[in-house]
Enzyme design. Structure first.
Site, PDB file in Angstrom:
ATOM      1  N   HIS A  41      23.232  -5.011  12.065  1.00 46.50           N
ATOM      2  CA  HIS A  41      21.940  -5.670  11.853  1.00 46.50           C
ATOM      3  C   HIS A  41      21.985  -6.615  10.660  1.00 46.50           C
ATOM      4  O   HIS A  41      22.875  -6.526   9.825  1.00 46.50           O
ATOM      5  CB  HIS A  41      20.805  -4.653  11.694  1.00 46.50           C
ATOM      6  CG  HIS A  41      20.893  -3.799  10.472  1.00 46.50           C
ATOM      7  ND1 HIS A  41      21.744  -2.723  10.382  1.00 46.50           N
ATOM      8  CD2 HIS A  41      20.235  -3.853   9.290  1.00 46.50           C
ATOM      9  CE1 HIS A  41      21.598  -2.145   9.201  1.00 46.50           C
ATOM     10  NE2 HIS A  41      20.692  -2.814   8.509  1.00 46.50           N
TER      11      HIS A  41
ATOM     12  N   HIS B  26      19.603  -8.012   7.504  1.00 50.05           N
ATOM     13  CA  HIS B  26      18.426  -7.841   6.639  1.00 50.05           C
ATOM     14  C   HIS B  26      18.285  -9.110   5.820  1.00 50.05           C
ATOM     15  O   HIS B  26      19.267  -9.575   5.231  1.00 50.05           O
ATOM     16  CB  HIS B  26      18.665  -6.714   5.629  1.00 50.05           C
ATOM     17  CG  HIS B  26      18.124  -5.405   6.033  1.00 50.05           C
ATOM     18  ND1 HIS B  26      16.794  -5.093   5.942  1.00 50.05           N
ATOM     19  CD2 HIS B  26      18.742  -4.309   6.497  1.00 50.05           C
ATOM     20  CE1 HIS B  26      16.626  -3.842   6.338  1.00 50.05           C
ATOM     21  NE2 HIS B  26      17.789  -3.360   6.681  1.00 50.05           N
TER      22      HIS B  26
ATOM     23  N   TYR C 108      15.823  -2.634  -1.697  1.00 52.06           N
ATOM     24  CA  TYR C 108      16.172  -1.965  -0.450  1.00 52.06           C
ATOM     25  C   TYR C 108      17.150  -2.817   0.366  1.00 52.06           C
ATOM     26  O   TYR C 108      18.170  -2.335   0.845  1.00 52.06           O
ATOM     27  CB  TYR C 108      14.905  -1.689   0.359  1.00 52.06           C
ATOM     28  CG  TYR C 108      15.158  -1.199   1.763  1.00 52.06           C
ATOM     29  CD1 TYR C 108      15.594   0.102   1.995  1.00 52.06           C
ATOM     30  CD2 TYR C 108      14.962  -2.031   2.855  1.00 52.06           C
ATOM     31  CE1 TYR C 108      15.824   0.539   3.280  1.00 52.06           C
ATOM     32  CE2 TYR C 108      15.186  -1.596   4.140  1.00 52.06           C
ATOM     33  CZ  TYR C 108      15.618  -0.302   4.346  1.00 52.06           C
ATOM     34  OH  TYR C 108      15.854   0.133   5.610  1.00 52.06           O
TER      35      TYR C 108
END
Length: 141
Positions: free
Chosen positions: A61, A63, A126
């Site tokens: 993925h 981010h 994060y």
């Protein structure tokens, strides 16, 4: 320095947290493919006058935190980045196109997007430290 950006008739601060995945969430975003995806994302974001604040590409993925001017929609930005990036990836790595499961699509159809407000620093950390989390999970398996 102000956190706000200025256009001709607008003062703005539009930050988005965006996540998307390769088709079937295959763990393909590694090595030279990862490098090319990062290069494409940065290049196409810049062409659209968007600023990438954080970018972290994991094997399955992407981010990203980005600032998008209010004159362009987030769906247009992500559609352009994903579409043009997929074309480049298939051109640079033609063997991927030949795999039956791709069906001429590198990314999944959708994506996650959230606006960033007061918790911007928390979300930024994060995104930045996703790599450490991923590595610790791989060590435990």
């Amino acid at each position: 320095m102000s956190r706000y950006k200025i256009l001709a008739h607008t003062i703005w601060h539009c930050q988005y947290h965006v996540i998307w995945t390769p088709k079937y969430r295959y763990r393909i975003l590694t090595g030279t493919i990862k490098t090319e995806v990062e290069r494409c994302i940065r290049m196409f974001a810049e062409q659209l006058s968007c600023e990438i604040v954080e970018l972290n590409i994991q094997p399955d993925h992407v981010h990203m935190i980005m600032m998008v001017p209010p004159k362009i929609s987030i769906s247009e930005v992500i559609g352009t980045i994903k579409g043009r990036c997929a074309i480049r990836i298939f051109q640079k790595f033609p063997t991927l196109r030949k795999k039956l499961y791709w069906g001429n699509h590198f990314w999944t159809k959708g994506y996650f997007v959230d606006t960033i407000g007061l918790d911007a620093e928390k979300i930024r950390k994060y995104v930045k430290f996703q790599q450490e989390k991923e590595q610790s999970l791989e060590l435990n398996n």
